[in-house]
Design a protein around this motif. Sequence first.
Motif, PDB file in Angstrom:
ATOM      1  N   CYS A 279       0.823  -1.210   0.000  1.00  0.00           N
ATOM      2  CA  CYS A 279       0.000   0.000   0.000  1.00  0.00           C
ATOM      3  C   CYS A 279       0.855   1.258   0.000  1.00  0.00           C
ATOM      4  CB  CYS A 279      -0.940  -0.003   1.207  1.00  0.00           C
ATOM      5  SG  CYS A 279      -2.255  -1.239   1.080  1.00  0.00           S
ATOM      6  N   ASP A 280       1.922   1.267   0.785  1.00  0.00           N
ATOM      7  CA  ASP A 280       2.808   2.428   0.826  1.00  0.00           C
ATOM      8  C   ASP A 280       3.470   2.669  -0.532  1.00  0.00           C
ATOM      9  OD1 ASP A 280       2.266   3.073   3.431  1.00  0.00           O
ATOM     10  OD2 ASP A 280       4.041   2.088   4.270  1.00  0.00           O
ATOM     11  N   GLU A 281       3.769   1.584  -1.223  1.00  0.00           N
ATOM     12  CA  GLU A 281       4.469   1.692  -2.510  1.00  0.00           C
ATOM     13  C   GLU A 281       3.513   1.676  -3.695  1.00  0.00           C
ATOM     14  OE1 GLU A 281       7.287  -1.489  -2.502  1.00  0.00           O
ATOM     15  OE2 GLU A 281       8.461  -0.668  -0.827  1.00  0.00           O
ATOM     16  N   GLY A 282       2.211   1.545  -3.425  1.00  0.00           N
ATOM     17  CA  GLY A 282       1.227   1.534  -4.496  1.00  0.00           C
ATOM     18  C   GLY A 282       1.313   0.315  -5.385  1.00  0.00           C
ATOM     19  N   LYS A 283       1.725  -0.806  -4.829  1.00  0.00           N
ATOM     20  CA  LYS A 283       1.886  -2.032  -5.609  1.00  0.00           C
ATOM     21  C   LYS A 283       0.709  -2.976  -5.376  1.00  0.00           C
ATOM     22  CE  LYS A 283       6.941  -1.809  -5.750  1.00  0.00           C
ATOM     23  NZ  LYS A 283       8.207  -2.475  -5.377  1.00  0.00           N
ATOM     24  N   ASP A 284       0.557  -3.916  -6.281  1.00  0.00           N
ATOM     25  CA  ASP A 284      -0.548  -4.866  -6.238  1.00  0.00           C
ATOM     26  C   ASP A 284      -0.088  -6.141  -5.553  1.00  0.00           C
ATOM     27  OD1 ASP A 284      -2.692  -6.522  -6.650  1.00  0.00           O
ATOM     28  OD2 ASP A 284      -2.631  -6.429  -8.848  1.00  0.00           O
ATOM     29  N   ILE A 285      -0.699  -6.461  -4.405  1.00  0.00           N
ATOM     30  CA  ILE A 285      -0.282  -7.655  -3.662  1.00  0.00           C
ATOM     31  C   ILE A 285      -0.560  -8.930  -4.453  1.00  0.00           C
ATOM     32  CG2 ILE A 285      -2.483  -7.833  -2.424  1.00  0.00           C
ATOM     33  CD1 ILE A 285      -0.894  -8.954  -0.040  1.00  0.00           C
ATOM     34  N   PHE A 286      -1.547  -8.881  -5.355  1.00  0.00           N
ATOM     35  CA  PHE A 286      -1.877 -10.075  -6.134  1.00  0.00           C
ATOM     36  C   PHE A 286      -0.750 -10.465  -7.091  1.00  0.00           C
ATOM     37  CE2 PHE A 286      -6.002  -8.543  -4.794  1.00  0.00           C
ATOM     38  CZ  PHE A 286      -6.659  -9.713  -4.449  1.00  0.00           C
ATOM     39  N   THR A 287       0.025  -9.493  -7.525  1.00  0.00           N
ATOM     40  CA  THR A 287       1.162  -9.797  -8.404  1.00  0.00           C
ATOM     41  C   THR A 287       2.476  -9.851  -7.627  1.00  0.00           C
ATOM     42  OG1 THR A 287       1.377  -7.439  -8.942  1.00  0.00           O
ATOM     43  CG2 THR A 287       0.056  -8.797 -10.430  1.00  0.00           C
ATOM     44  N   GLU A 288       2.583  -9.076  -6.551  1.00  0.00           N
ATOM     45  CA  GLU A 288       3.818  -9.043  -5.769  1.00  0.00           C
ATOM     46  C   GLU A 288       3.967 -10.277  -4.880  1.00  0.00           C
ATOM     47  OE1 GLU A 288       6.281  -6.582  -5.759  1.00  0.00           O
ATOM     48  OE2 GLU A 288       5.210  -5.819  -7.513  1.00  0.00           O
ATOM     49  N   PHE A 289       2.865 -10.694  -4.246  1.00  0.00           N
ATOM     50  CA  PHE A 289       2.907 -11.837  -3.320  1.00  0.00           C
ATOM     51  C   PHE A 289       1.710 -12.754  -3.585  1.00  0.00           C
ATOM     52  CE2 PHE A 289       4.751  -8.145  -1.109  1.00  0.00           C
ATOM     53  CZ  PHE A 289       6.040  -8.610  -0.889  1.00  0.00           C
ATOM     54  N   PRO A 290       1.678 -13.388  -4.743  1.00  0.00           N
ATOM     55  CA  PRO A 290       0.503 -14.198  -5.114  1.00  0.00           C
ATOM     56  C   PRO A 290       0.261 -15.399  -4.207  1.00  0.00           C
ATOM     57  CG  PRO A 290       2.316 -14.544  -6.654  1.00  0.00           C
ATOM     58  CD  PRO A 290       2.710 -13.404  -5.789  1.00  0.00           C
ATOM     59  N   ASP A 291       1.290 -15.837  -3.473  1.00  0.00           N
ATOM     60  CA  ASP A 291       1.144 -17.004  -2.595  1.00  0.00           C
ATOM     61  C   ASP A 291       0.829 -16.620  -1.152  1.00  0.00           C
ATOM     62  OD1 ASP A 291       1.752 -18.721  -4.728  1.00  0.00           O
ATOM     63  OD2 ASP A 291       3.913 -18.497  -4.371  1.00  0.00           O
ATOM     64  N   SER A 292       0.614 -15.360  -0.902  1.00  0.00           N
ATOM     65  CA  SER A 292       0.333 -14.918   0.470  1.00  0.00           C
ATOM     66  C   SER A 292      -0.962 -15.538   0.980  1.00  0.00           C
ATOM     67  CB  SER A 292       0.221 -13.385   0.521  1.00  0.00           C
ATOM     68  OG  SER A 292      -0.259 -12.979   1.792  1.00  0.00           O
ATOM     69  N   PRO A 293      -0.948 -16.124   2.192  1.00  0.00           N
ATOM     70  CA  PRO A 293      -2.177 -16.689   2.761  1.00  0.00           C
ATOM     71  C   PRO A 293      -3.248 -15.622   2.999  1.00  0.00           C
ATOM     72  CG  PRO A 293      -0.383 -16.703   4.370  1.00  0.00           C
ATOM     73  CD  PRO A 293       0.218 -16.345   3.065  1.00  0.00           C
ATOM     74  N   TYR A 294      -2.832 -14.372   3.051  1.00  0.00           N
ATOM     75  CA  TYR A 294      -3.786 -13.275   3.225  1.00  0.00           C
ATOM     76  C   TYR A 294      -4.810 -13.270   2.099  1.00  0.00           C
ATOM     77  CZ  TYR A 294      -5.513  -8.483   3.825  1.00  0.00           C
ATOM     78  OH  TYR A 294      -6.317  -7.391   4.022  1.00  0.00           O
ATOM     79  N   LEU A 295      -4.365 -13.611   0.901  1.00  0.00           N
ATOM     80  CA  LEU A 295      -5.238 -13.539  -0.268  1.00  0.00           C
ATOM     81  C   LEU A 295      -6.373 -14.553  -0.206  1.00  0.00           C
ATOM     82  CD1 LEU A 295      -2.673 -12.891  -3.137  1.00  0.00           C
ATOM     83  CD2 LEU A 295      -3.992 -11.260  -1.778  1.00  0.00           C
ATOM     84  N   ASP A 296      -6.160 -15.678   0.487  1.00  0.00           N
ATOM     85  CA  ASP A 296      -7.238 -16.658   0.647  1.00  0.00           C
ATOM     86  C   ASP A 296      -8.373 -16.075   1.489  1.00  0.00           C
ATOM     87  OD1 ASP A 296      -5.870 -18.578  -0.824  1.00  0.00           O
ATOM     88  OD2 ASP A 296      -4.860 -19.388   0.951  1.00  0.00           O
ATOM     89  N   SER A 297      -8.000 -15.384   2.565  1.00  0.00           N
ATOM     90  CA  SER A 297      -9.007 -14.752   3.426  1.00  0.00           C
ATOM     91  C   SER A 297      -9.728 -13.640   2.673  1.00  0.00           C
ATOM     92  CB  SER A 297      -8.352 -14.182   4.685  1.00  0.00           C
ATOM     93  OG  SER A 297      -7.724 -15.196   5.441  1.00  0.00           O
TER      94      SER A 297
END
Length: 312
Positions: A279-297
């Motif tokens: 968020c601070d860098e204006g980046k997309d977590i879906f492309t930066e960290f696609p394996d993050s467990p956060y995305l499942d939630s």
Amino acid sequence: MDSNVPEHCPGTQSDDAGKASACAGCPNQTICASGEAKVVDPGLELVKQSLGNVRNKILVLSGKGGVGKSTITALLSRSLALNDQDTNVAVLDIDICGPSQPRVLGVLNEQVHQSGSGWSPVYVEDNLSVMSIGFLLGSPDDAVIWRGPKKNGMIRQFLSEVDWGNLDYLLIDTPPGTSDEHLSATTYLSNAGLTGAIIVTTPQEVALLDVRKEIDFCRKVSVKVLGVVENMALFVCPGCKTVTEIFPAKTGGTKQMCLDMEVPFLGSLPLDPKIARCCDEGKDIFTEFPDSPYLDSLKNVTDKIRKLCNTS
């Protein structure tokens, strides 16, 4: 207390307009009391026409600041847009004094253009756009020092003069609390088919206390509560994998509060440092960290919102 005394704005059509106790301190009190405000605001029809091709209009609310409302708004917009390239999503940032969507969505230095059909929103992706007063400031550090009427006028302009086009979802990021911006948005959207509101909170009681007030506000202004999202529920250490409650839920947390208040619980999202970095860098977590467990939630919450919108 006398049951006839209104606990909130009585509305311009009421005989108590400008005279009720709730009107004390309102910048519009004099004009409401004079009866001039009973003239139908032409902005209501303009907003209805402008948003005629927007299927779902969703307010994102929070009882207090710092619970991650703007972050959740941005992440939900990305998640909804990612699901299907034919799904068109937009974010409207009406947090006039603290616009953060340009930075969070990575379009901080973009410019708004105007054409014969109105302002053009700034596009983050082909099917994701955003409009914010942040694009109209000379610098991100400029303070917006406006009284209520000027804020209200800006919100009306955003709702009626932006060329949103055909949208499946319009997420409206609001400031914390229940003040001028919220009353303006709900008034203008009441005639335009407002789908409902999503409320963001953290688990601790001091935040849930304000969420109860937010739910009460929605009920008083006839806005459907689509559900409550619990943010920063747990923190999982990336090293030792220890699970920690940063904000302990002493009274059962958000899920119990939703049961008590009879509103849907949309799910819990963990505290993840990667989110803050993106968020601070204006980046997309879906492309930066696609394996993050956060995305499942996040996907679970998004799926529930999509189902609620399709059935509302």
